[in-house]
Design an enzyme around this catalytic site. Structure first.
Site, mmCIF file in Angstrom:
data_model
loop_
_atom_site.group_PDB
_atom_site.id
_atom_site.type_symbol
_atom_site.label_atom_id
_atom_site.label_comp_id
_atom_site.label_asym_id
_atom_site.label_seq_id
_atom_site.Cartn_x
_atom_site.Cartn_y
_atom_site.Cartn_z
ATOM 1 N N GLY A 57 32.069 12.853 -28.109
ATOM 2 C CA GLY A 57 33.222 12.004 -27.843
ATOM 3 C C GLY A 57 33.209 11.506 -26.420
ATOM 4 O O GLY A 57 32.235 11.674 -25.684
ATOM 5 N N HIS A 58 34.324 10.908 -26.017
ATOM 6 C CA HIS A 58 34.438 10.316 -24.680
ATOM 7 C C HIS A 58 35.247 11.178 -23.725
ATOM 8 O O HIS A 58 35.527 10.745 -22.613
ATOM 9 C CB HIS A 58 35.069 8.925 -24.777
ATOM 10 C CG HIS A 58 34.240 7.940 -25.533
ATOM 11 N ND1 HIS A 58 34.658 6.648 -25.803
ATOM 12 C CD2 HIS A 58 33.008 8.042 -26.110
ATOM 13 C CE1 HIS A 58 33.725 6.018 -26.500
ATOM 14 N NE2 HIS A 58 32.727 6.840 -26.705
ATOM 15 N N GLY A 59 35.635 12.384 -24.157
ATOM 16 C CA GLY A 59 36.380 13.273 -23.281
ATOM 17 C C GLY A 59 37.872 13.236 -23.546
ATOM 18 O O GLY A 59 38.344 12.731 -24.568
ATOM 19 N N ASP A 108 35.044 8.618 -30.172
ATOM 20 C CA ASP A 108 35.842 8.036 -29.092
ATOM 21 C C ASP A 108 36.500 9.186 -28.333
ATOM 22 O O ASP A 108 35.955 10.280 -28.293
ATOM 23 C CB ASP A 108 36.867 7.052 -29.650
ATOM 24 C CG ASP A 108 37.221 5.945 -28.650
ATOM 25 O OD1 ASP A 108 37.524 6.274 -27.496
ATOM 26 O OD2 ASP A 108 37.206 4.763 -29.030
#
Length: 403
Positions: free
Chosen positions: A245-247, A223
């Site tokens: 991940g999502h940054g 995430d």
């Protein structure tokens, strides 16, 4: 006569030395958890031993306390370390703290929780092993209202003037580190890791906190590497490697009425590698709160095969279809992005999709150099802007959409 005077001075000095030496001095006491009954067999629950250690260390009056977890594997059920304490606490972890594999065996929302403590220093070469693999299949609350509560690995609430350094967080059940109402806190040289497909395993979550620093840290999760939530102010992030991940995400924001502003964010000298997003601000389309997001600086950032390197999304909808009642009322303004370079895995390398009701204001793009790494037939990277006021200068790849 001179001999008498000299003898008198020597006698006075001796009395002074004895008086100073006899004063009680504050000294640091080491509390080795094994001396309080903790067992490093990876099976015995050491909660009671750790509670005893904490009670003794926290209540000590004359001098600071150092809790020491030596090498070895210490199984630990859910535990809370509660202050306030009467002295500064060092919590040194050189061994492995092992969480229960079965999520039902942790009867609280955070596996290891610190609350109401000042001057806490957690450091060492050890590992927090959340044993999250068995829990991840149950992380489906978006479609299952009977989903079980899964524990975050380590939490801090109402903790001030403190730090975490050097430790590793492995395979959390949900978020690795969670911060709420925390002020003046440093996170450095921490390693956070979980598989890219592990759901909701955010690396660091921060809300209603201020004056925090995150530096020289590696984060790879399923995430957000770092999730910046409502009420966060004066956060400095530097020399972080994020991926998978999502940054680094601000938000999501605007879902609840009582949310507070987010302002004073700096992200610098950071690398995103293989993440779905890089720089991301996300607000709910039909927001319940009118809050301000302002004074953000992103500079000297490398993107390596990132889905959308620069993404402002004010139509956030994680699980469509979403009920659309209106625009986002979160105001985004005073955001500077400078020297952002690298590659994207989608053609839209820059996406600035702002609210029609409260357009983004004063957005600056300076020296943006992002290339699409797809096939030549698909063409170069593009930028998309909607309801944005600002300017671009210097390098403009993809071509600027603010003009």
């Amino acid at each position: 006569m001179a001999c008498i005077v000299f003898g008198f001075k020597a006698l006075c000095f001796s009395f002074l030395f004895v008086a100073v030496a006899s004063r009680p001095t504050a000294w640091k006491k080491v509390f080795n958890v094994q001396r309080y009954g903790a067992t490093s067999d990876g099976k015995t629950d050491n909660v009671n031993a750790f509670k005893t250690v904490w009670k003794s260390a926290c209540s000590r009056i004359n001098g600071n306390s150092k809790i020491y977890v030596p090498k070895g594997t210490f199984y630990l059920g859910g535990i809370e370390f509660l202050g306030p304490c009467k002295n500064k606490i060092e919590f040194v972890i050189d061994g492995t703290l092992l969480a229960p594999a079965n999520p039902k065996d942790i009867k609280q929302d955070t596996w290891i929780n610190f609350r109401y403590i000042d001057n806490l220093s957690i450091y060492g070469k050890g590992t927090l092993d959340g044993q999250g693999k068995q829990s991840w299949p149950f992380n489906d609350c978006h479609k299952n209202t009977s989903c079980p509560q899964l524990a975050k690995t380590m939490g801090f609430a109402f903790v001030n003037d403190s730090s975490v350094k050097g430790i590793t967080s492995l395979n959390s059940k949900m978020a690795h580190f969670n911060f709420f109402q925390v002020h003046h806190f440093n996170i450095t040289e921490v390693n956070i890791t979980a598989p890219g497909d592990s759901p909701n395993t955010d690396g660091i979550k921060i809300g209603y906190s201020s004056n925090m620093q995150i530096s020289n840290t590696q984060i790879g999760t399923g995430d957000d590497c770092i999730a910046i939530l409502p009420g966060t102010t004066n956060l400095d992030i530097s020399n972080v490697t994020c991926g998978p991940g999502h940054g680094i995400s601000v938000g999501s924001l605007g879902k609840n009425k009582a949310e507070k502003d987010v302002n004073g964010l700096t992200v610098s000298d950071t690398i995103f590698n293989g993440t779905s997003n890089g720089i991301r601000i996300k607000t709910w389309e039909s927001s319940a709160s009118n809050i301000l997001v302002s004074k953000f600086v992103y500079e000297n950032i490398q993107m390596i095969n990132v889905g959308i390197p620069i993404n402002i999304d004010q139509k956030y909808c994680p699980y469509p279809p979403c009920e659309k009642k209106g625009d986002s009322h979160v105001q985004i303004q005073d955001v500077e992005l400078q020297n952002i370079y690298g590659t994207s895995t989608t053609k839209t390398a820059v996406s600035l999709q702002c609210s029609k009701s409260v357009p983004c204001k004063n957005i600056h793009l300076i020296d943006i150099d992002l290339k699409y790494n797809g096939t030549n037939e698909q063409g170069p990277a593009i930028a998309m802007c909607q309801n944005v006021d600002g300017y671009a200068r210097g390098k403009k790849f993809p071509p600027n959409c603010l003009d």
